[in-house]
Design an enzyme around this catalytic site. Sequence first.
Site, PDB file in Angstrom:
ATOM      1  N   GLY A  70      24.669  71.495   5.391  1.00 48.84           N
ATOM      2  CA  GLY A  70      24.896  72.319   4.554  1.00 48.84           C
ATOM      3  C   GLY A  70      25.894  73.878   4.421  1.00 48.84           C
ATOM      4  O   GLY A  70      25.645  74.257   5.856  1.00 48.84           O
ATOM      5  N   HIS A  71      27.018  74.392   3.901  1.00 46.15           N
ATOM      6  CA  HIS A  71      27.614  75.196   4.471  1.00 46.15           C
ATOM      7  C   HIS A  71      27.094  76.612   5.071  1.00 46.15           C
ATOM      8  O   HIS A  71      26.577  76.689   4.292  1.00 46.15           O
ATOM      9  CB  HIS A  71      29.038  75.432   3.388  1.00 46.15           C
ATOM     10  CG  HIS A  71      28.766  75.449   1.846  1.00 46.15           C
ATOM     11  ND1 HIS A  71      29.554  75.805   0.890  1.00 46.15           N
ATOM     12  CD2 HIS A  71      27.192  75.533   1.165  1.00 46.15           C
ATOM     13  CE1 HIS A  71      28.665  75.890  -0.525  1.00 46.15           C
ATOM     14  NE2 HIS A  71      27.418  75.838   0.349  1.00 46.15           N
ATOM     15  N   ALA A  72      27.285  77.157   5.627  1.00 44.64           N
ATOM     16  CA  ALA A  72      27.121  78.326   6.283  1.00 44.64           C
ATOM     17  C   ALA A  72      25.636  78.873   6.623  1.00 44.64           C
ATOM     18  O   ALA A  72      25.146  79.307   6.909  1.00 44.64           O
ATOM     19  CB  ALA A  72      27.147  79.394   5.051  1.00 44.64           C
ATOM     20  N   ARG A  74      31.760  73.045   6.449  1.00 49.54           N
ATOM     21  CA  ARG A  74      32.438  73.904   6.868  1.00 49.54           C
ATOM     22  C   ARG A  74      31.512  74.885   5.981  1.00 49.54           C
ATOM     23  O   ARG A  74      31.633  74.435   4.651  1.00 49.54           O
ATOM     24  CB  ARG A  74      34.133  74.354   7.178  1.00 49.54           C
ATOM     25  CG  ARG A  74      34.383  74.177   5.469  1.00 49.54           C
ATOM     26  CD  ARG A  74      36.109  73.688   5.762  1.00 49.54           C
ATOM     27  NE  ARG A  74      36.714  74.402   6.326  1.00 49.54           N
ATOM     28  CZ  ARG A  74      37.075  74.132   8.016  1.00 49.54           C
ATOM     29  NH1 ARG A  74      36.784  73.401   8.465  1.00 49.54           N
ATOM     30  NH2 ARG A  74      37.884  75.700   8.205  1.00 49.54           N
TER      31      ARG A  74
END
Length: 345
Positions: A241-243, A220
């Site tokens: 990975g996040h974003a 997230r």
Amino acid sequence: MNLADLAEKLSCRMEGPPDIEIHGVAGIEQAAPGQITFLANKRYIPLLKTTQASAVLIEEGARLDRAPNLPPLAALRTANPYLAFARAIELFYQPPRYEPAVHPTAVIARTARVPEGAHIGPYCFIDEEAELGQNAVLHSFVTIYRGAKIGDDFFAHAHAVVREHCRIGNRVILQNGVIIGGDGLGFAKQKDGAWYKMVQSGPTILEDDVEVQSNACVDRATVGETRIGRGTKIDDLVLVGHASQLGANNMICGQTGLAGSTKIGDNCIFAGQSGSAGHLTVGDNVIVTAQTGLPSDVPANSIRSGTPAVDNRLWLKYSAALSRLPDLEKRVRELESEIENLKGR
């Protein structure tokens, strides 16, 4: 099923006796009489001479040479043998079907919304305000966190997890051990050197027809969202990975790692054990070959290889030169010796 019926179902052009009985599918090396195989990779052309299959899915114009002691090989001609083979498998093998039911060991929160047609297997947990679409199948030990929203025809294999407030489209498949929306690696350095954990508030979103395979993780976001575009397929042991933002119809192969805020366009292929640095952009139709590390942005319609990544054609030259390094080193030493001898005259 006879060959003529199979040709009709697969929309192929038939070469050979129409009454050959086909009862299964197999790879070209393992196929036995009564089975159909396929040829989609030129390296397997020599095996056409010896395969025991009764028929083969093959491109138009490809030759069918056989060993002298073997019978002729019937052919189903098609522009895409691999796709035709995929459809042939469906004609001979049906995966297990799961009837609507809720196992007595499953735990469903009072405010969760689960349609009557769902199959909720042993020891599944569906938290408050989570929503499942029509025809959902949760095999066993599946956890759906609070507020997650999931579309129709969802299939989660054992031990899959969808975290809080994530959103899943229609016809999404999660294989065993997948984690959707786990916390990203978000920590801020403090004066004393300790790491301060940042709340990961942004959900992960999987659009329609996404499949995530075993033990892969799509983190997230700290803020905003992580998004996987329509039709993208993510292999075993991948980390997104996040974003990060992935477009439509990408193929992300095993053990690939995409650092946070990676942006990938449509129709890209990341081969096994490739990776990207964070905050970079990859254009549409890019191929990243195995074990390649991307340190910077990649333009559309390109192929990257090596670590750090360069254009594939340049990398091929690097690789060819690398194999000659021992001889080049020997030659340099000989030349240095000759120069020294000339200096001494």
